[in-house]
Write a protein that holds these residues in place. Structure first.
Motif, short mmCIF file in Angstrom:
data_model
loop_
_atom_site.label_atom_id
_atom_site.label_comp_id
_atom_site.label_asym_id
_atom_site.label_seq_id
_atom_site.Cartn_x
_atom_site.Cartn_y
_atom_site.Cartn_z
N TYR A 47 0.83 -1.22 0.00
CA TYR A 47 0.00 0.00 0.00
C TYR A 47 0.86 1.26 0.00
O TYR A 47 0.54 2.22 -0.70
CB TYR A 47 -0.98 -0.02 1.18
N GLY A 48 1.93 1.24 0.77
CA GLY A 48 2.83 2.41 0.79
C GLY A 48 3.37 2.70 -0.61
O GLY A 48 3.24 3.81 -1.14
N PRO A 49 4.00 1.70 -1.27
CA PRO A 49 4.48 1.93 -2.63
C PRO A 49 3.39 2.38 -3.59
O PRO A 49 3.62 3.23 -4.45
CB PRO A 49 5.04 0.56 -3.03
N LEU A 50 2.18 1.83 -3.44
CA LEU A 50 1.09 2.26 -4.35
C LEU A 50 0.77 3.74 -4.12
O LEU A 50 0.52 4.49 -5.07
CB LEU A 50 -0.17 1.42 -4.11
N HIS A 51 0.82 4.16 -2.87
CA HIS A 51 0.57 5.58 -2.60
C HIS A 51 1.70 6.44 -3.16
O HIS A 51 1.47 7.50 -3.73
CB HIS A 51 0.39 5.81 -1.09
N PHE A 52 2.92 5.95 -3.01
CA PHE A 52 4.06 6.67 -3.57
C PHE A 52 3.87 6.86 -5.08
O PHE A 52 4.03 7.96 -5.63
CB PHE A 52 5.35 5.87 -3.29
N LEU A 53 3.50 5.77 -5.76
CA LEU A 53 3.37 5.81 -7.22
C LEU A 53 2.21 6.70 -7.67
O LEU A 53 2.18 7.17 -8.81
CB LEU A 53 3.16 4.39 -7.77
N GLU A 214 3.46 1.15 -15.49
CA GLU A 214 3.90 -0.24 -15.42
C GLU A 214 4.11 -0.56 -13.94
O GLU A 214 4.83 0.17 -13.24
CB GLU A 214 5.21 -0.39 -16.19
N ARG A 215 3.49 -1.62 -13.48
CA ARG A 215 3.62 -1.92 -12.05
C ARG A 215 4.97 -2.56 -11.75
O ARG A 215 5.45 -3.39 -12.53
CB ARG A 215 2.53 -2.94 -11.64
N ILE A 219 4.45 -5.62 -6.98
CA ILE A 219 3.06 -5.16 -6.90
C ILE A 219 2.20 -6.01 -7.84
O ILE A 219 1.09 -6.44 -7.48
CB ILE A 219 2.97 -3.66 -7.31
N GLU A 220 2.74 -6.27 -9.00
CA GLU A 220 2.00 -7.06 -9.98
C GLU A 220 1.70 -8.45 -9.41
O GLU A 220 0.59 -8.97 -9.51
CB GLU A 220 2.85 -7.15 -11.26
N LYS A 221 2.72 -9.01 -8.76
CA LYS A 221 2.57 -10.37 -8.20
C LYS A 221 1.52 -10.38 -7.08
O LYS A 221 0.65 -11.24 -7.03
CB LYS A 221 3.95 -10.79 -7.66
N LEU A 222 1.60 -9.37 -6.21
CA LEU A 222 0.63 -9.31 -5.11
C LEU A 222 -0.78 -8.99 -5.63
O LEU A 222 -1.76 -9.53 -5.15
CB LEU A 222 1.05 -8.27 -4.07
N ASP A 223 -0.85 -8.11 -6.63
CA ASP A 223 -2.14 -7.83 -7.26
C ASP A 223 -2.77 -9.13 -7.75
O ASP A 223 -3.93 -9.44 -7.46
CB ASP A 223 -1.92 -6.94 -8.51
N HIS A 224 -1.98 -9.85 -8.50
CA HIS A 224 -2.46 -11.06 -9.14
C HIS A 224 -2.95 -12.06 -8.08
O HIS A 224 -4.05 -12.60 -8.17
CB HIS A 224 -1.33 -11.64 -9.98
N ALA A 225 -2.12 -12.23 -7.04
CA ALA A 225 -2.45 -13.23 -6.02
C ALA A 225 -3.63 -12.79 -5.15
O ALA A 225 -4.29 -13.61 -4.54
CB ALA A 225 -1.22 -13.46 -5.13
N SER A 226 -3.89 -11.48 -5.08
CA SER A 226 -4.95 -11.00 -4.18
C SER A 226 -6.22 -10.64 -4.95
O SER A 226 -7.16 -10.11 -4.35
CB SER A 226 -4.50 -9.73 -3.44
N GLY A 227 -6.22 -10.82 -6.26
CA GLY A 227 -7.41 -10.48 -7.05
C GLY A 227 -7.61 -8.97 -7.13
O GLY A 227 -8.73 -8.49 -7.29
N ASP A 229 -6.22 -5.11 -8.86
CA ASP A 229 -5.67 -4.66 -10.14
C ASP A 229 -5.26 -3.19 -10.03
O ASP A 229 -6.10 -2.31 -9.98
CB ASP A 229 -6.72 -4.84 -11.23
N HIS A 230 -3.96 -2.97 -9.97
CA HIS A 230 -3.48 -1.59 -9.87
C HIS A 230 -2.73 -1.16 -11.12
O HIS A 230 -1.78 -0.39 -11.05
CB HIS A 230 -2.60 -1.41 -8.62
N ARG A 231 -3.20 -1.66 -12.29
CA ARG A 231 -2.58 -1.15 -13.53
C ARG A 231 -2.90 0.33 -13.68
O ARG A 231 -2.15 1.10 -14.21
CB ARG A 231 -3.10 -1.93 -14.75
N ILE A 232 -4.12 0.69 -13.23
CA ILE A 232 -4.46 2.11 -13.21
C ILE A 232 -4.53 2.54 -11.75
O ILE A 232 -5.24 1.92 -10.95
CB ILE A 232 -5.79 2.37 -13.92
N LEU A 233 -3.79 3.56 -11.42
CA LEU A 233 -3.80 4.08 -10.05
C LEU A 233 -4.62 5.36 -10.05
O LEU A 233 -4.56 6.14 -11.00
CB LEU A 233 -2.38 4.41 -9.60
#
Ligand code: SAM
Length: 252
Positions: A47-53, A214-215, A219-227, A229-233
Motif C-alpha cells: 500500500y505504501g508503494p502504491l501511494h508513492f506511485l 507499469e507496475r 506489486i503485480e505479483k501481489l495484485d495477481h495473487a490478491s485479485g 488490479d493496480h494497472r491504473i492508479l
C-alpha cells in the motif's frame, strides 16, 4: 519482509483491504490495520508503494508551474512515509540545485514512524518523526510549508474531521501548499465536497487523478495473487492551485 514469506504478505494485503472496505465501522480502524505482521508488511511493501506511485506524478506535474517550491514537508498521518517521500523526490528531481526539503512526519502509530524513517533513509533523505494524534497535534506551520495528508483523513471520527478542517483552513491563511489524497470511492470520504468548498477560498482545488503505469513486479505479483488490479492508479486530490508564474515574472 523477512521473516515473512509471500503467502503471509498476500494474506496481509487481503486483511487490510477487507478492513478498509467492510470493517471500517468498528472502532480503532488505524490501530487494527497494523495489528499483525502480515498487515504491517502489506502496508510497507504494497500500500505504501502504491501511494508513492500515485502521489509522485501528481506532485511532479504540479511542480512544473511552481516558481517558489516548498521548503518543508509536513506529512500528517504519514504511515510508512510514502507521500512525503514522493513529494521530496519530485522536488529533488524538478529542482536538483535546491537543498533537499526538510521533512516532518506525524502519526499516532510508533510502528509507522519507524517505517517512515526507514523509507526516508532508503531515499537518502532525513526526516523528523513525531508521535501525535490529529487534529490535536496539528503542527505549527510556516510559509513555504507543504502539508500532505495521504489516505489518512478518512480514518478520523466526524468530530476530529471537523476540527482538522478548521485547523487547515486557518493554516492556509499563510501561503502554503497542501495535498490531500483519498481513495476514488466517494463512499469512503463523504466529507470531500464540504472540505473542497471550505478550502476553495484559499485556492485549493479538487480533482480526480488517474494514471496508468507499469507496475513494479512485486506489486503485480501481489495484485495477481490478491485479485486486485493496480494497472491504473487513482485518487481524489485536493491541492493548492499553485503559484502564478506570471506574477513572479512581473516582479523581476
Ligand atoms: C492508510 S494509512 C496512510 C499512510 C500514508 N499517509 C500513506 O499514504 O501511505 C493512514 C495513517 O494515518 C494514521 N492515522 C489515522 N488516524 C490518525 C490520527 N488521528 N492522528 C495521527 N495519525 C493518524 C494511521 O496510523 C496510518 O498510519
Amino acid at each position: 519482509m523477512p521473516p515473512l514469506q509471500f503467502p503471509e504478505i498476500r494474506r496481509g494485503v487481503h486483511a487490510v483491504s477487507s478492513l478498509y472496505v467492510q470493517g471500517r465501522k468498528k472502532k480503532n480502524l488505524s490501530g487494527r490495520a497494523v495489528m499483525g505482521e502480515g498487515k504491517k508488511a502489506a502496508f510497507a511493501t504494497y500500500y505504501g508503494p502504491l501511494h508513492f506511485l500515485t502521489v509522485y506524478p501528481v506532485v511532479a506535474d504540479w511542480l512544473k508551474n511552481c516558481p517558489n517550491p516548498p521548503e518543508r514537508i509536513l506529512d500528517l498521518g504519514c504511515g510508512t512515509g510514502a507521500c512525503g517521500a514522493a513529494i521530496a523526490l519530485a522536488l529533488q528531481h524538478t529542482f536538483p540545485d535546491l537543498a533537499p526539503p526538510e521533512v516532518s512526519c506525524l502519526d499516532q502509530s510508533p510502528w509507522a514512524l519507524g517505517e517512515a524513517k526507514k523509507t526516508y533513509r532508503a531515499f537518502g533523505l532525513e526526516a523528523k518523526t513525531k508521535k501525535g494524534t490529529l487534529p490535536r497535534d496539528f503542527p505549527r506551520t510556516r510559509k513555504a510549508d507543504c502539508i500532505v495528508l495521504g489516505w489518512a483523513v478518512n480514518e478520523l471520527s466526524r468530530e476530529s474531521n471537523t476540527v482538522l478542517l478548521s485547523k487547515l483552513a486557518s493554516a492556509l491563511q499563510e501561503p502554503l501548499t497542501i495535498f490531500i489524497f483519498e481513495p476514488l470511492s466517494s463512499k469512503l470520504s463523504p466529507w470531500w465536497d464540504s472540505w473542497a468548498s471550505r478550502l476553495s477560498p484559499a485556492g485549493v482545488i479538487s480533482k480526480i487523478f488517474k494514471t496508468e503505469q507499469e507496475r513494479p513486479k512485486w506489486i503485480e505479483k501481489l495484485d495477481h495473487a490478491s485479485g486486485l488490479d493496480h494497472r491504473i492508479l487513482g485518487a481524489r486530490v485536493l491541492h493548492s492551485a499553485g503559484q502564478k508564474v506570471e506574477a513572479v515574472a512581473t516582479k523581476e
